[in-house]
Design an enzyme around this catalytic site. Structure first.
Site, short mmCIF file in Angstrom:
data_model
loop_
_atom_site.label_atom_id
_atom_site.label_comp_id
_atom_site.label_asym_id
_atom_site.label_seq_id
_atom_site.Cartn_x
_atom_site.Cartn_y
_atom_site.Cartn_z
N ASN A 196 -11.94 22.95 -36.47
CA ASN A 196 -13.10 22.28 -37.06
C ASN A 196 -12.80 22.04 -38.54
OD1 ASN A 196 -14.53 22.31 -34.70
ND2 ASN A 196 -15.85 24.03 -35.26
N ARG A 209 -13.69 22.93 -45.82
CA ARG A 209 -13.40 24.18 -45.11
C ARG A 209 -12.91 23.83 -43.71
NH1 ARG A 209 -16.78 27.73 -41.18
NH2 ARG A 209 -15.54 29.63 -41.17
N HIS A 214 -25.34 31.08 -33.21
CA HIS A 214 -24.70 31.09 -34.52
C HIS A 214 -24.50 29.65 -34.97
CE1 HIS A 214 -21.30 31.14 -31.62
NE2 HIS A 214 -20.71 30.31 -32.48
N TYR A 216 -13.82 20.27 -23.94
CA TYR A 216 -14.98 20.29 -23.06
C TYR A 216 -16.09 19.39 -23.60
CZ TYR A 216 -17.13 23.60 -26.40
OH TYR A 216 -17.64 24.19 -27.53
N HIS A 268 -25.87 27.40 -31.76
CA HIS A 268 -25.39 27.31 -30.38
C HIS A 268 -24.79 28.66 -29.97
CE1 HIS A 268 -21.74 26.82 -32.75
NE2 HIS A 268 -21.04 27.19 -31.67
N ASP A 286 -21.44 29.79 -27.68
CA ASP A 286 -20.26 29.27 -26.98
C ASP A 286 -20.48 29.46 -25.48
OD1 ASP A 286 -19.51 29.47 -29.68
OD2 ASP A 286 -17.42 29.71 -29.16
N TYR A 289 -14.44 20.67 -41.92
CA TYR A 289 -15.72 20.35 -42.55
C TYR A 289 -15.51 19.76 -43.94
CZ TYR A 289 -17.67 23.63 -39.08
OH TYR A 289 -18.01 24.29 -37.93
#
Length: 363
Positions: free
Chosen positions: A186, A270, A259, A132, A197, A199, A188
């Site tokens: 994700n 991570r 969050h 998205y 943000h 979701d 990192y």
């Protein structure tokens, strides 16, 4: 005594302004009707120059409660929408982390479709099943503007995600069979982050499920970000997320507070796998139908990432906006030096006998 019956002018004035006694009684506490009234005003105004009206004690207790207590109450509300479970062993993590490394290698080799890979400083996203638009990709900014890509714009969920992750979550009762149709990885690097943000509610059903890998970190709620350099306010709640732990967000934690991942919480590499279900009525990016559709394009091979710097988490990040500003500043300095150097030039002046050269020097 005068005809009016007062021997002292002060007595007469007092009789003409009886409300002053009432005001004095209220201030000193002699008036019982004001014993239960609370007014919390320090400067006589409400912050915009207007006087604050007296309120009922019950209203004041709600509107002027202790900030620390209010923050603790909100933290409890956030906590009520969080479930954490241990599903994956160290051995499970080793296998899954090897598969995540394969995803990264495929992305760098350009083996994925156009919108599968989304790169950002110190953080890469890999969309599978559904992708998205968000952030700078939006034509109109703001919550509620996010759109799913048309079907087929991102790669399918890899088989190993079904076999190694989703199947175990279904067996543990975390999600029902067939719930997950969107998986995002994700990845990192130290010092990476994702800003505060929620979701998108119009895109994803609840709950939101995430599984952490490679290292321990923290998920923070209710932070505010500032940039140049990047700074993050204290969270309402800081939730530790361990390697192999599963975090499930619903209710207040998913819908009513933001969050984020802070840069200081990513001290080592991570990765997190986020598993969600898209709503059947979620809006999609407009796409005009083509009579002869061609398969989605794949990216050219991507450059290898920089080696992770172990001190990156403890230094201010240089964002693209800062680099652009530095480029403008450097350009201006070069132009300034060039204009100064032009002061040393030769000019030809004409006199009666002919011409001569005059050298102008900078002092």
């Amino acid at each position: 005594m005068s005809a009016s019956g007062f021997s002292d002018l002060r007595e007469k004035l007092k009789s003409m302004t009886p409300h002053r006694d009432n005001y004095k009684n209220r201030v000193t506490g002699k008036d019982d009707s004001y014993k239960n009234r609370k007014v919390k005003v320090t400067d006589g105004s409400n912050g915009n120059g207007r006087k604050r009206k007296h309120r009922d004690s019950s209203e004041d207790e709600v509107e002027h409660s202790d900030p620390v207590e209010a923050r603790e109450q909100e933290a409890r509300r956030v906590q009520s929408g969080i479930v954490q479970v241990e599903v994956f062993s160290k051995e499970d993590c080793d296998v899954i982390e090897g598969k995540i490394n394969e995803v990264v290698a495929n992305g760098e080799a350009g083996r994925y479709r156009e919108h599968t890979v989304d790169r950002a400083p110190l953080r890469n996203k890999y969309f599978f099943g559904e992708g998205y638009t968000y952030g700078a990709q939006l034509e109109k900014r703001g919550p509620g503007q996010e759109r799913l890509y048309p079907k087929g714009e991102v790669d399918d969920i890899p088989t190993w995600v079904h076999d190694l992750v989703i199947t175990k979550l279904v067996a543990s009762g975390v999600v029902p069979e067939g719930f997950v149709n969107s998986a995002v990885i994700n990845d990192y690097q130290p010092g990476g982050c994702i800003v505060s943000h929620v979701d998108p509610l119009h895109i994803f059903a609840r709950p939101i499920v995430s599984v952490s890998f490679f290292s321990d970190s923290a998920l923070c709620f209710g932070c505010r970000f500032q940039f140049k350099p990047i700074r993050v306010s204290e969270p309402v709640l800081e939730l530790p997320v361990r390697r192999g732990s599963v975090t499930v967000l619903s209710g207040y934690a998913a819908d009513d507070i933001t969050h984020c991942i802070r840069p200081q919480d990513i001290k080592e590499r991570r990765a997190v796998i986020i598993l969600r279900k898209t709503r059947p009525d979620a809006p999609r990016v407009d796409q005009s139908p083509s009579p002869n559709p061609s398969p989605p394009e794949r990216h050219a091979p991507l450059k290898a990432k920089r080696r992770a710097d172990p001190d990156a988490a403890h230094r201010p990040r240089v964002l693209e906006m800062d680099k652009e500003e530095n480029r403008h500043s450097s350009s201006s300095s070069r132009l300034h030096r060039r204009s100064n150097s032009s002061e040393n030039y030769r000019r030809r002046s004409q006199d009666g006998d002919g011409s001569r050269e005059v050298k102008m020097r900078r002092h």
